[in-house]
Enzyme design. Structure first.
Site, short mmCIF file in Angstrom:
data_model
loop_
_atom_site.label_atom_id
_atom_site.label_comp_id
_atom_site.label_asym_id
_atom_site.label_seq_id
_atom_site.Cartn_x
_atom_site.Cartn_y
_atom_site.Cartn_z
N TRP A 104 0.82 -1.22 0.00
CA TRP A 104 0.00 0.00 0.00
C TRP A 104 0.85 1.26 0.00
O TRP A 104 0.53 2.23 -0.69
CB TRP A 104 -0.99 0.00 1.17
N ASP A 173 -1.55 6.61 6.27
CA ASP A 173 -2.59 5.65 5.87
C ASP A 173 -2.81 4.70 7.05
O ASP A 173 -1.98 3.86 7.35
CB ASP A 173 -2.10 4.88 4.63
N LYS A 197 -11.81 -1.98 6.78
CA LYS A 197 -10.95 -2.88 7.56
C LYS A 197 -11.39 -2.87 9.02
O LYS A 197 -11.78 -3.88 9.57
CB LYS A 197 -9.47 -2.47 7.46
#
Ligand SMILES: *Cc1c(COP(=O)(O)O)cnc(C)c1O
Length: 362
Positions: A104, A173, A197
């Protein structure tokens, strides 16, 4: 396949608290005596205003944000933030340091590079397959922000403590560990998290942004890609993802009122992860892939002696009511995601199953 709910270790979309799902069901056909469901009411209604305002207020309380931050709800997922951040904050003359801790963060870096922005990758754990979090990083002191990924969902690593960036704001993030532990907001300029998530369903990204950072956004950016569009209209410049925001609100309410806040959530998350890592560490059959000092409390990644056993493990796990144990397709192996909504009970059932599996095939 089954009429029972399974123990859900999915990486995302992932488990939601059962009480939240029940509350959604309970109120679904007639939300707040409106005679409509939450998916049918106007986003300009008093009912939805209350939902979004409560979600903002709860986010501020849970993360101890104070008045210097705005809480926004933006579509496009965390992936949209990868491009919005450089677009809004890396104007000519500005630059940023990025740390590459796998998938990511690599994608976040790529989105800045595509736009030809001035960034430097100041640290990376690519040399060891991203199994650790880099330490003692030499950050540039003149940059405008440092970008980090707090929890690496796929590689199974997590920043236990955030680095000293000498006052340079961290843009982070936190998709896979937001609300899993208390936050020291003072270090951060911008935090973003795809809700699916650890905070709700897919379809919305939570963005927390400091007021003075927001002031830097120029008007020359297309309206929908500009943070100030969202802050000026309480995330309702256009139609927001009402159902996703509502579910996030209920998850936050659960965190505050049932769990009792993020200190308590963090203690439970530590306990859950410790139980699973202890089993992995005491076994010569299972092998945890992340370096011990960098292990994620959210996504526990591990391997077995061969891939056939791993496939069997995932299959037999599901037969025993344990779902979502497959590692990401890019890395293989196994992964158990222990997000907030995964109970200690679920982790105990998992470790019992794993001990039995090892006795059988080890
Ligand atoms: C899942 C994930 C993403 C991607 O999120 P989308 O909402 O699907 O764009 C980004 N970062 C991290 C850390 C993730 O876990």
């Amino acid at each position: 396949m089954t009429s029972e709910r399974i123990y859900n270790f999915n990486p995302g979309p992932a488990a939601l608290p059962l009480v939240v799902l029940e509350e959604i069901r309970e109120n679904f056909l007639n939300f707040k005596e409106s005679g409509m469901s939450i998916t049918e009411i106007s986003h300009r209604s008093k009912e939805f205003d209350d939902v979004i305002n409560d979600a903002v207020a709860r986010t501020k309380r849970l993360l101890n944000l104070g008045d210097s931050f705005q809480v926004l709800f933006i579509q496009g997922g965390a992936s949209m933030q990868f491009c919005m951040i450089p677009m809004n904050f890396l104007l000519p003359g500005k630059s940023a340091d990025y740390v590459d801790t796998g998938t990511w963060s690599t994608k976040a870096i790529k989105e800045a590079q595509i736009q030809g922005k001035s960034i430097e990758v100041v640290a990376s754990s690519a040399d060891k397959n991203y199994c650790y979090i880099p330490q003692n990083i030499a950050f540039n002191d003149k940059v405008d922000f440092v970008h980090l990924t707090s929890n690496n969902t796929i590689k199974g690593t997590q920043w236990t403590e955030f680095p000293d960036t000498k006052g340079v704001p961290i843009f982070c993030d936190m998709s896979s560990d937001i609300m899993s532990r208390p936050l020291d907001a003072a270090k951060f300029g911008l935090i973003y998290a795809g809700a699916q998530k650890n905070a709700g369903p897919a379809g919305v990204c939570l963005v927390i942004i400091r007021n003075d950072i927001l002031d830097l956004v120029p008007d020359s950016i297309p309206t929908m890609l500009r943070y100030t569009t969202y802050s000026a209209k309480n995330s309702m410049y256009n139609t927001p993802p009402c159902f996703a925001v509502y579910t996030v609100q209920l998850v936050l309410k659960w965190l505050e009122e049932s769990v009792g806040g993020l200190e308590k959530m963090a203690a439970l998350n530590r306990k859950k992860a410790r139980l699973l890592y202890r089993l992995l560490d005491n076994s010569s059959f299972y092998r945890a892939t992340a370096r011990p000092d960098s292990r994620s409390l959210m996504n526990v990644t591990f391997r077995m002696p061969d891939e056939e056993l791993e496939e069997r493990f995932i299959r037999e796990g599901l037969e025993n009511g344990l779902g979502g144990l497959k590692g990401h397709r890019s890395v293989g192996g196994c992964r158990a995601s222990l997000y907030n909504a995964v109970s200690l009970d679920a982790v105990e059932v998992l470790t019992d199953f794993m001990a039995t599996f090892e006795r059988k095939y080890g």
